[in-house]
Write an enzyme that holds these catalytic residues in place. Sequence first.
Site, PDB file in Angstrom:
ATOM      1  N   GLU A 177     -27.638  41.001 -71.546  1.00 20.52           N
ATOM      2  CA  GLU A 177     -26.471  41.553 -70.863  1.00 20.52           C
ATOM      3  C   GLU A 177     -25.477  40.485 -70.413  1.00 20.52           C
ATOM      4  O   GLU A 177     -24.353  40.805 -70.026  1.00 20.52           O
ATOM      5  CB  GLU A 177     -26.924  42.384 -69.657  1.00 20.52           C
ATOM      6  N   GLU A 198     -50.302  37.569 -74.838  1.00 16.02           N
ATOM      7  CA  GLU A 198     -50.065  36.886 -73.569  1.00 16.02           C
ATOM      8  C   GLU A 198     -51.163  35.880 -73.225  1.00 16.02           C
ATOM      9  O   GLU A 198     -51.008  35.066 -72.313  1.00 16.02           O
ATOM     10  CB  GLU A 198     -49.940  37.893 -72.430  1.00 16.02           C
TER      11      GLU A 198
END
Length: 268
Positions: A78, A109
Site C-alpha cells: 500500500e 516458518e
Amino acid sequence: MSTTETASLFDNLETLSTTQLLAGMNQLDQTVPLAVQKALPQLEALIEATVARLREGGRLFYIGAGTSGRLGILDASECPPTFGVPQGLVVGLIAGGDSAIRKAVENAEDDAEQAWRDLSAHDINAKDVVVGIAASGRTPYVIGGLEQARQHGLTTGCIVCNAGSKVAAAAEFPVEVVTGPEFVTGSTRMKAGTAQKLALNMLSTATMIRLGRVKGNKMVDMQLTNAKLVDRGERMLMDELGIEQDKAAELLQRHGSVRAALAAHNGQ
C-alpha cells in the site's frame, strides 16, 4: 506459555448465540488500542531509526510467517499507491514465498535460514531496515532473519505480541504489543493480528510523513490509478487553491500528481 496461547477468557463458545459471540469478540478487541498505546515509545524508536536509514537511501523490509507475513505484505503493497514511493522501497516477505500469501505452506516458518536467503535475493545491504513480525515472538524464520541481518550491520526491529520473546531479543528496536489471550484460544489472527496491523499502519505512515510524503494532512504523492483517486486529487487542489473542479482537473491531468500541480500553480 506465551500470553497469546493462554486460555480464552470465554468458554463453551459453541453454546453461545451469535449476539453473544459478537459481543465477546468486540469486548476483547477494545483492549487492543490500549496495548498499542503502551508500546508507543518502542514504536517511536523504531520509526526514528527507519526514517534515518531511508533518508540515507535504505529500504524497509518486513519478514513474517502466516498472518504476520501477510500483514507485512499488505502494508508494503500500500505504500507506493498511497505515498508515491517507488516499488521496492518497502518490501514484504513471507515464509514459503508468494504462494503462502493465499495458502499455508507447511513448516515454512520453521526454517531459520530461509529469511536471510529471501532478503539476500533483494541485494540487502547495511542501509536497509528489517522488521520481523511474529505474534508469538518465537517464529524461527523471523528469528533467523533478524539475527543474520543484525550480524550484517542492518537496522532491525520487530512487532510481537508477547513480552520477553526470542524475536524481540534478536531485534535492535523491538516493539512488544502484549495483547493477552484470544477469544478463540491461540487464534492470533484476531487480537494480535489487529494489534500488528495498527502498529504497521503507524510505522509506515509516520515514516512517510517524516520523509515528506504528506502535505498538511493530504496524500499529495498518491498515484492517480482510478477514478476515485483522481476525484480525491481534484478536491485536494480545489481546497488548497480555491479553484473550481474543471481547473483542478486540468491541472491534475497536465502535471500528473497533486504535488506537481500545486508546485506548478505556485510557480515553484
